[in-house]
Design a protein around this motif. Structure first.
Motif, mmCIF file in Angstrom:
data_model
loop_
_atom_site.group_PDB
_atom_site.id
_atom_site.type_symbol
_atom_site.label_atom_id
_atom_site.label_comp_id
_atom_site.label_asym_id
_atom_site.label_seq_id
_atom_site.Cartn_x
_atom_site.Cartn_y
_atom_site.Cartn_z
ATOM 1 N N ARG A 88 0.673 -1.134 -0.050
ATOM 2 C CA ARG A 88 0.013 -0.101 -0.177
ATOM 3 C C ARG A 88 0.868 1.250 -0.001
ATOM 4 N NH1 ARG A 88 -5.225 -0.760 1.338
ATOM 5 N NH2 ARG A 88 -5.369 1.092 -0.060
ATOM 6 N N PHE A 89 2.205 1.193 0.614
ATOM 7 C CA PHE A 89 2.748 2.465 0.588
ATOM 8 C C PHE A 89 4.198 2.454 -0.198
ATOM 9 C CE2 PHE A 89 -0.209 2.405 4.081
ATOM 10 C CZ PHE A 89 -0.471 3.420 4.279
ATOM 11 N N TRP A 90 4.983 1.454 0.346
ATOM 12 C CA TRP A 90 6.417 1.747 -0.158
ATOM 13 C C TRP A 90 6.990 0.702 -1.215
ATOM 14 C CZ3 TRP A 90 7.579 1.119 5.770
ATOM 15 C CH2 TRP A 90 7.442 2.415 6.492
ATOM 16 N N GLY A 91 6.323 -0.472 -1.419
ATOM 17 C CA GLY A 91 6.777 -1.248 -2.419
ATOM 18 C C GLY A 91 7.812 -2.207 -1.635
ATOM 19 N N PRO A 92 8.014 -3.377 -2.104
ATOM 20 C CA PRO A 92 8.941 -4.415 -1.226
ATOM 21 C C PRO A 92 10.470 -3.800 -0.881
ATOM 22 C CG PRO A 92 7.516 -5.491 -2.862
ATOM 23 C CD PRO A 92 7.366 -4.085 -3.176
ATOM 24 N N GLU A 211 9.445 -5.362 -10.577
ATOM 25 C CA GLU A 211 8.209 -5.650 -9.797
ATOM 26 C C GLU A 211 8.408 -5.330 -8.451
ATOM 27 O OE1 GLU A 211 4.864 -9.017 -9.566
ATOM 28 O OE2 GLU A 211 6.761 -9.306 -10.820
ATOM 29 N N SER A 212 9.570 -5.379 -7.881
ATOM 30 C CA SER A 212 9.909 -5.172 -6.547
ATOM 31 C C SER A 212 9.916 -3.761 -6.041
ATOM 32 C CB SER A 212 11.386 -5.538 -6.396
ATOM 33 O OG SER A 212 11.433 -7.176 -6.382
ATOM 34 N N ASP A 213 9.765 -2.789 -7.036
ATOM 35 C CA ASP A 213 9.406 -1.451 -6.775
ATOM 36 C C ASP A 213 8.027 -1.102 -6.892
ATOM 37 O OD1 ASP A 213 12.029 -0.330 -6.132
ATOM 38 O OD2 ASP A 213 12.546 -0.561 -8.261
ATOM 39 N N THR A 214 7.254 -2.039 -7.369
ATOM 40 C CA THR A 214 5.889 -1.625 -7.737
ATOM 41 C C THR A 214 5.024 -1.683 -6.115
ATOM 42 O OG1 THR A 214 5.965 -2.797 -9.494
ATOM 43 C CG2 THR A 214 3.833 -2.421 -8.668
ATOM 44 N N VAL A 215 4.324 -0.734 -5.918
ATOM 45 C CA VAL A 215 3.099 -0.666 -4.689
ATOM 46 C C VAL A 215 1.977 -1.132 -5.621
ATOM 47 C CG1 VAL A 215 2.097 0.905 -3.322
ATOM 48 C CG2 VAL A 215 4.211 1.556 -3.938
ATOM 49 N N TYR A 433 -3.504 -9.885 -2.779
ATOM 50 C CA TYR A 433 -3.009 -10.076 -1.393
ATOM 51 C C TYR A 433 -1.184 -10.585 -1.772
ATOM 52 C CZ TYR A 433 -7.266 -9.612 0.762
ATOM 53 O OH TYR A 433 -8.729 -9.151 1.344
ATOM 54 N N THR A 434 -0.883 -10.102 -2.939
ATOM 55 C CA THR A 434 0.608 -10.444 -3.338
ATOM 56 C C THR A 434 1.429 -10.494 -2.170
ATOM 57 O OG1 THR A 434 0.116 -10.077 -5.633
ATOM 58 C CG2 THR A 434 2.293 -10.190 -4.775
ATOM 59 N N GLY A 435 1.675 -9.096 -1.829
ATOM 60 C CA GLY A 435 2.743 -8.944 -0.722
ATOM 61 C C GLY A 435 2.391 -9.437 0.796
ATOM 62 N N GLN A 436 1.021 -9.448 0.853
ATOM 63 C CA GLN A 436 0.445 -9.706 2.303
ATOM 64 C C GLN A 436 0.646 -11.085 2.651
ATOM 65 O OE1 GLN A 436 -2.893 -7.433 3.886
ATOM 66 N NE2 GLN A 436 -2.671 -6.220 1.934
#
Length: 497
Positions: A88-92, A211-215, A433-436
């Motif tokens: 939601r905010f920073w990206g991985p 993709e690791s910079d994507t929010v 919910y990719t990151g979560q």
């Protein structure tokens, strides 16, 4: 052929640098996680010993086990909001950088010689690790071309070796300095390890997937304000509550340990229930969430027993083993290097076996691997019963080889569950919910450690024959039960195997 770990064939069209046949970014994440785990496992190896030592906080074993378990549960509980912040905010990538900086600050705080700073440091390390842990694993998944990339499971296993290189070196260095020189010097060395990890990540992050910079789902201005307001309400409410408890003279350590343990059980249930009720998910995603719940429960039982290798087994090693082998006496913290060195020796073998079986269409399903891990965990504690009975009957201390045998069986079980669990989580994660979802996987550790903490705060001595025997029965019965229902789970998984 290049002599380095990477193959430099960038000059040939259609080729790129690789790391053991995997995307080059895996080397960056491998090294970053290695140093992060160096700091984490070094501090973890010292924690229960420092808590019970006369020169440390001089607590009883049950309290030390409870604190250790709550700390671990918090590390993995906070991986969930860590994934949420990335989504939601920073990206991985940015979240990992911020988390690493907080971990460094936490270890520096641990190095200060006071009980108050010690517990504050534990909180900071838990917070920073939560921000880092889920997202660095997610970035490993980003390196591959979808869930069906045949290198994916093997890639997570290689990444897992990086974790264990750090885990192996940490007790031998941080543990030795902490036990034999000064506890707080050991904690300071952990800060240096994490700083090296952060530098390596910053230098090598150009190899990561864009993709690791994507929010994934950027928060609106209103959502940011709501999140801040709710956080302040919870913080103020907690502060007022504990001021009242302390002011009325009722405060004990259990006023912290018990609520955190209960939270560690309740939140995973609420998170999974929320996903199941989410109407935005497709039918296929809902089915996969249902299947994933089975894996979650198995993992929680597994980690409940497994994570006692740093508390129950470590305290047993300190109090009931000779810590001498072939005339050489070693610090108790060195036992924590057994599992990582065994992982490094066995992980390539296990990964090769999976690939060999896969080529022949005989690789066990994820469900079978998970069921096997629980049965093996039960066997490891069945082995633990033997020295427990010996010390209870004859007194004195036993050979350290008993702990070597226990850790060996647990390591084989871990390799059937942990790298496979990381991979299946990225495969089954709903797009929303990719990151979560990686945070959800770590909530299984939170639930398992929370059960251990509640048992310890209730006065249960986990270093007794009765307690260990019950855990043996639970693990074996759960493993066989999950194996029985494996086909039902496989159907829920859909295209994921």
């Amino acid at each position: 052929m290049a002599s380095s770990l990477t193959k430099d064939s960038a000059s040939t069209p259609g080729f790129e640098k690789t790391f053991f046949g995997h995307p080059r970014g895996l080397a960056t994440l491998f090294m970053t996680e290695m140093w992060e785990r160096f700091s984490f496992y070094g501090m973890r190896a010292l924690l229960p010993l420092y808590l019970i030592a006369p020169g440390g906080l001089h607590m009883d074993g049950a309290t030390a086990t409870a604190i250790y378990s709550v700390y671990l549960s918090l590390v993995y509980l906070l991986a969930m909001p860590g994934g949420w912040f990335a989504d939601r905010f920073w990206g991985p990538r940015k979240t990992v950088i911020i988390g690493s900086a907080i971990v460094i600050l936490g270890h520096i705080t641990l190095a200060l010689p006071s009980a108050g700073s010690f517990f504050a440091g534990l909180g900071l390390v838990a917070l920073g690790s939560g921000l880092l842990k889920a997202n660095i694993s997610t970035m490993v998944g980003h390196l591959y071309k979808g869930p069906q990339d045949p290198r994916r499971d093997a890639g997570f296993t290689v990444f897992y070796i990086g974790i264990n290189v750090g885990g192996f070196l940490a007790p031998l260095t941080i543990g030795t300095i902490g036990e034999n020189v000064n506890w707080h010097f050991g904690f300071a060395l952990a800060a240096i390890g994490m700083a090296l990890g952060l530098v390596q990540f910053l230098l090598g992050s150009r190899h990561l997937s864009p993709e690791s910079d994507t929010v994934v789902k950027p928060a609106t201005k209103q959502e940011r304000a709501k999140a801040l307001k709710q956080s302040l309400y919870w913080a103020i409410g907690a502060a007022v509550f504990y001021l009242i408890v302390v002011g009325t003279g009722h405060y004990t350590l259990n006023w912290i340990l018990v609520p955190l343990s209960v939270i560690g059980l309740v939140i995973p249930v609420l998170v999974l229930a929320r996903m199941k009720r989410d109407k935005d998910l497709t039918d296929d995603e809902q089915s996969k969430v249902s299947g994933y719940i089975w894996f979650f429960v198995v993992a929680a039982i597994f980690w409940m027993i497994y994570d006692q290798n740093g508390s129950t087994l470590s305290i047993f090693g300190e109090e009931s083993t000779t810590n001498t082998l072939l005339g050489f006496h070693f610090p108790t913290s060195w036992y924590q290097s057994l599992n990582p060195i065994m992982i490094m020796a066995l992980a390539p073998v296990v990964a090769s076996v999976w690939l060999w079986l896969n080529k022949r269409g005989k690789e066990p399903s994820t469900a079978v691997k998970f069921a096997s891990s629980l049965v093996l965990m039960g066997i490891s504690f069945a082995v633990f019963l033997i020295p427990l009975i010996d010390t209870a009957t004859n007194g004195g201390k036993v050979s350290p080889m008993w702990l070597v045998a226990i850790y060996f069986v647990q390591t084989v079980g871990e390799l059937c569950l942990s790298p496979v669990g990381l991979s299946v989580t990225t495969k089954m994660a709903p797009a929303k919910y990719t990151g979560q979802m990686m945070g959800v996987w770590f909530l299984a550790v939170t639930a398992g450690d929370s059960i251990t903490a509640l048992l310890s705060t209730a006065g249960v001595n986990l270093n007794t024959k009765g307690a260990v025997g019950v855990e043996v029965l639970i693990a074996v019965a759960a493993g066989l039960g999950f194996w029985t229902y494996r086909n039902k789970v496989k159907k829920l998984m859909g295209s994921v195997s």
